[in-house]
Design a protein around this motif. Structure first.
Motif: not given
Length: 546
Positions: A326-330, A297-306
């Protein structure tokens, strides 16, 4: 003359602004001209020799006749040169056509000098080894032999495919063979690697170092590979910063989650900031996840989705930093040892679609912020001793919700649902499973608009009285109905409809009157400890497996 200049300028503007369309028209025209020439004769002969070595009981290759091999099923040629560049012969074609190929793979494929795509996945080659000559198809960029019943070890000659971008060899290899990974260093252009199910126990001590040498890699899939050893810290390399998918599930690491060394250093490097999928489930991992979540979560824009950390022994409190993904879906954290409450920051996950937290000893509360997640489809909270009161605020904006489950085998009730009978839910559920929660004393009136339910469990929910007439008239088609261990009474109508294989549990209530006569689709019927009377219907006797 002036008008002509204006016309020419306008024409030029139209052509340049529509360059893509113009290009496509020219491309289609040249494509049609190429097909008139047909394929290369030597390559057609090579394909026919390849066909001769195969078994084709379903006749999938029956189109492999005639002069133009570019028109044969599964064969793609270059539009300009006519050379065969692609063979797509997987078990299930994109158009839905099925057909299992087998036999032997002829070295005649070596005459397809421009072949860059080979897909033989999900066929049945009966345990034969992967041909070593495939490593000489030097222009290959895509190779998929997954699920095709090859046997023996992976030939190290595959490491010669320096142009390969995509390699999928998952599953269905001979379980008696163990493979190493030394050959993988030659795949210098590889972006996608899937060796799921391949026994890599011989490479357990060095697999991470071997994979780290492939700086181009974007997706790493090594589930169920018997790797066993998970290094205590991850090496700094361009691989760690470039990966978008990591799947190391079901390897039995039996260790803590690796230390990510200096969190600040990782943030500065942008490490793991490209990661979209992280799957570490079924690995006997232990310890807390705070450091891992802080890094992700420390990224400027987290791309993690799963994020899948399920079926481990991870513990401690769920960190507030979960809300920064912020982008997590699962989010799959079930079957662990987490304690405490669901953090209120969960309400920041505006893209969340799946939340699986079941089978943890979480003994805190459910935050109202959960009710703001409009994209949430499934909530699984079962087998947690959660406490507190759940109101309509917890569901206020769950417009996409289809599944809600809070099922506890224990009869002890610790969670109370206090929902107004006038409340109209913003969702249409297909699955509702609630057991050992206080729902009553009245049957929940908010179910009156839930017309898409296929699974209804309201067991040991403190409900008394009779079931409202409107519930029986919802015209539901159920595969599960469990309203047992309540204090419900009245008659049970025959109007309920059930899907094949359905189960029904009405035990430990006060139902009266004749036994309900339902469809033979009901395969399990529990009527224990009620006040039913009258004869047992013959239809029910015939269906009874007693």
């Amino acid at each position: 003359m002036a008008n002509n200049n204006v016309f020419i300028q306008l024409l030029f503007l139209i052509i340049t602004s529509s360059g893509f369309l113009f290009h496509e028209i020219i491309k289609v025209g040249s494509c049609q001209g190429d097909h008139q020439r047909g394929c290369i004769d030597t390559e057609k002969v090579a394909l026919l020799k390849f066909k001769q070595g195969l078994t084709d009981p379903s006749g999938r290759l029956s189109s492999w006749v005639g002069e133009d091999c570019c028109k044969w099923r599964g064969v793609v040629c270059n539009n300009r040169s006519g050379h065969v560049i692609k063979l797509t012969l997987r078990h299930l074609d994109s158009d839905g056509t099925e057909g299992e190929l087998g036999g032997k793979i002829s070295p005649a494929l070596l005459h397809l000098k421009y072949l860059n795509y080979l897909d033989l996945s999900m066929n049945n080659f009966g345990g034969i080894p992967i041909p070593e000559f495939i490593g000489s198809l030097e222009k290959l960029r895509y190779l998929n032999l997954s699920g095709a019943s090859f046997g023996g070890p992976i030939p190290p000659q595959l490491g010669n495919l320096s142009s390969l971008h995509y390699l999928d060899l998952k599953e269905y290899f001979d379980e008696s063979s163990q493979d190493d990974l030394h050959w993988i260093s030659g795949l210098t252009s590889l972006r996608h690697l899937n060796l799921g199910g391949v026994d890599l126990s011989q490479a357990a001590a060095y697999w991470l170092q071997a994979v780290s040498k492939i700086s181009s890699l974007l997706e790493l899939h090594l589930p169920t590979c018997a790797l066993a050893d998970l290094p205590p810290s991850l090496p700094f390399s361009s691989l760690i910063t470039s990966l978008s998918v990591i799947d190391l599930s079901n390897n039995g690491f039996n260790s803590t989650i690796p230390h990510w060394t200096s969190i600040e250093r990782l943030r500065n490097m942008g490490s793991l900031c490209n990661l979209k999928t992280l799957i570490l489930s079924q690995n006997d991992l232990n310890g807390e996840i705070t450091e891992l979540i802080d890094v992700l979560s420390g990224c400027n824009s987290s791309r993690l989705e799963t994020l899948d950390l399920g079926f481990n022994d991870l513990g401690g409190f769920l960190p507030n930093s979960l809300g920064k993904l912020s982008n997590v879906k699962s989010l799959w954290l079930w079957y662990n040892s987490f304690v405490g409450s669901i953090p209120s920051t969960i309400g920041n996950l505006s893209y969340l679609e799946e939340l699986y937290l079941s089978d943890n000893p979480m003994n805190g509360t459910i935050p109202e912020t959960l009710g703001g997640l409009s994209k949430l489809v499934a909530i699984e909270l079962s087998e947690n001793p959660l406490t507190g009161v759940v109101t309509e605020a917890h569901f206020s904006n769950l417009t996409s919700l289809k599944e809600f489950s809070n099922y506890r085998v224990t009869p002890r009730v610790s969670l109370v649902f206090n929902i107004s009978p006038e409340w109209i839910p913003p969702f249409k559920l297909s699955l509702l499973r609630i057991r050992s929660c206080q729902m009553g004393p009245k049957f929940p009136a908010w179910l009156r608009n839930q017309t898409e339910l296929t699974s209804v469990v309201l067991s040991n929910a403190g409900i008394s009285g009779t079931i409202p007439e409107w519930f029986w008239k919802l015209d539901l088609h159920l595969d599960e109905l469990d309203i047992g261990s309540n204090n419900l009474g009245g008659r049970v109508p025959n109007s309920m409809k059930f899907l094949p294989g359905a189960t029904v549990d009405l035990e430990e209530n006060n139902f009266q009157g004749p036994l309900p006569l339902w469809s033979s689709n009901v395969t399990r019927l529990n009527l224990y400890d009620n006040f039913f009377s009258g004869p047992i219907p013959q239809e029910l006797v015939k269906e009874c497996p007693c």
